[in-house]
Design a protein around this motif. Sequence first.
Motif, PDB file in Angstrom:
ATOM      1  N   UNK A 123      10.843  -9.159  -4.647  1.00  0.00           N
ATOM      2  CA  UNK A 123      10.970  -7.722  -4.424  1.00  0.00           C
ATOM      3  C   UNK A 123      10.585  -7.367  -2.986  1.00  0.00           C
ATOM      4  N   UNK A 124       9.529  -8.003  -2.504  1.00  0.00           N
ATOM      5  CA  UNK A 124       9.116  -7.772  -1.117  1.00  0.00           C
ATOM      6  C   UNK A 124      10.183  -8.265  -0.144  1.00  0.00           C
ATOM      7  N   UNK A 145      -3.548   5.968   2.632  1.00  0.00           N
ATOM      8  CA  UNK A 145      -4.065   5.262   1.455  1.00  0.00           C
ATOM      9  C   UNK A 145      -3.391   3.905   1.319  1.00  0.00           C
ATOM     10  N   UNK A 146      -2.087   3.868   1.497  1.00  0.00           N
ATOM     11  CA  UNK A 146      -1.355   2.596   1.390  1.00  0.00           C
ATOM     12  C   UNK A 146      -1.803   1.620   2.474  1.00  0.00           C
ATOM     13  N   UNK A 147      -2.019   2.134   3.687  1.00  0.00           N
ATOM     14  CA  UNK A 147      -2.464   1.261   4.779  1.00  0.00           C
ATOM     15  C   UNK A 147      -3.836   0.682   4.481  1.00  0.00           C
ATOM     16  N   UNK A 148      -4.761   1.524   4.037  1.00  0.00           N
ATOM     17  CA  UNK A 148      -6.111   1.044   3.715  1.00  0.00           C
ATOM     18  C   UNK A 148      -6.099   0.102   2.519  1.00  0.00           C
ATOM     19  N   UNK A 167       3.754   1.044  -5.474  1.00  0.00           N
ATOM     20  CA  UNK A 167       4.755   1.919  -6.076  1.00  0.00           C
ATOM     21  C   UNK A 167       4.501   3.392  -5.757  1.00  0.00           C
ATOM     22  N   UNK A 168       3.296   3.690  -5.290  1.00  0.00           N
ATOM     23  CA  UNK A 168       3.019   5.063  -4.848  1.00  0.00           C
ATOM     24  C   UNK A 168       3.681   5.345  -3.498  1.00  0.00           C
ATOM     25  N   UNK A 214       7.471  -1.365   5.019  1.00  0.00           N
ATOM     26  CA  UNK A 214       6.524  -2.394   5.446  1.00  0.00           C
ATOM     27  C   UNK A 214       5.233  -2.315   4.650  1.00  0.00           C
ATOM     28  N   UNK A 215       4.734  -1.101   4.444  1.00  0.00           N
ATOM     29  CA  UNK A 215       3.518  -0.948   3.649  1.00  0.00           C
ATOM     30  C   UNK A 215       3.749  -1.366   2.207  1.00  0.00           C
ATOM     31  N   UNK A 216       4.837  -0.888   1.631  1.00  0.00           N
ATOM     32  CA  UNK A 216       5.124  -1.218   0.234  1.00  0.00           C
ATOM     33  C   UNK A 216       5.302  -2.724   0.064  1.00  0.00           C
ATOM     34  N   UNK A 217       6.083  -3.334   0.953  1.00  0.00           N
ATOM     35  CA  UNK A 217       6.315  -4.774   0.862  1.00  0.00           C
ATOM     36  C   UNK A 217       5.048  -5.583   1.044  1.00  0.00           C
TER      37      UNK A 217
END
Length: 400
Positions: free
Chosen positions: A270-271, A197-200, A226-227, A242-245
């Motif tokens: 933050x990133x 989900x984060x990647x998409x 944040x998920x 990496x995904x979050x950033x």
Amino acid sequence: MDSTELLPVGRRVAYWRGRRKLSQQVLADRLGKSKSWVDKVERGVRSLDKVSTLQDIAAVLRIDTAVLLGRDAQPAGLVERVEGVERIRVALSAYEIALERPAARRPVLPAERLTREAAHVWTTFQHARYPQVIDLVPELVADAQRTYAHDPGAGRVPLVEAYRVTASLLVKLGAPDVAWLAVDRAMIAATGDRVLVAAAAVQLGQVLRESGRARMAKSLMLAAAYRIAPPVIEYGIPPELSLCGTLLVQAALAAARIGDDRTAADLIDEAADMAARVGDGHDHHRTAFGPTAVELARVATAVELGEVREAAARHEKATTRDGWRWLPAEHRAAHLIDAARAYLHTDDPVTAGRVLMEADRIAPAEIRHRPAGRDILAQVAREPTAPTTLTHLAATLGVG
């Protein structure tokens, strides 16, 4: 040959507008543009090089896009790009599998092979070989859908990756409406897997911004970031960081687009903390996330906010970092287009031109096939002090 085939595209708009008995104001209203915009298009002062805009005009004038384009008067590659987008639209709109039509009985690729095929298309995209990606994507999508239907467990990841790279390509080609279909499919297929989900969601953020939905992009990117965020950054693993950033960067770009400079700066900071723990030279989940990528994002947000002198200064520092040469060609050339825009708005078309020529050297398709690249090329080429090599390139491509 129809005499209209010999007309430039702007004159062809005027011709068909007259045939439909529409005033410039009526056409402008139906397109959501100003009368001045229509007038500049028809006089050739403003280039028409965005696929979605061409399609909108053709729809209002009730003609095929190909008729509006007129093959004998086209900038190089424009017809091919429009046709490529249509082929991808057809691939995304096929329902043979759900309807159990014969076309769905083609051989099913093993998930392992499909994963390799998706990786190959991603690599081709990151090298900015967009014409090749246009040719590869329809078959990749069809194969991924068949594999997923045969084995949902093994086929899920390559299906999401196929939709992600398709959405990324369509954003590049100026077709966010079709990209929306691809990214929506990706999000549905990824549901239930927080990493997928984060990647998409990375592509979702791109599509939302390009569709003019920056506020929605900001909200959804923050929720997605944040998920996937680790409870404690110090213990986060590089792929998830990496995904979050990257999602935070997407949220920052959306915030900048709506003029929220403070939020944009906070999110980029933050990133940056996450990027410091990932380091340069990695490409987790096709994000190319790291300290240098974050610095390039600072340039992009500054351009969005109109802080062009700061953007130019940050660009000059960012491109001297070791991490610059480790970024994908697509990423570097796309950044140079942002930098050229900054220099142009600091009344420095000479440097803007040099930066664009560097982008053309690194990844020619960013200038030659991407509407955003062609738009900035046309703007710089109209400047009296633009480099001669750049004006020649603009003339060759039929822009300016």
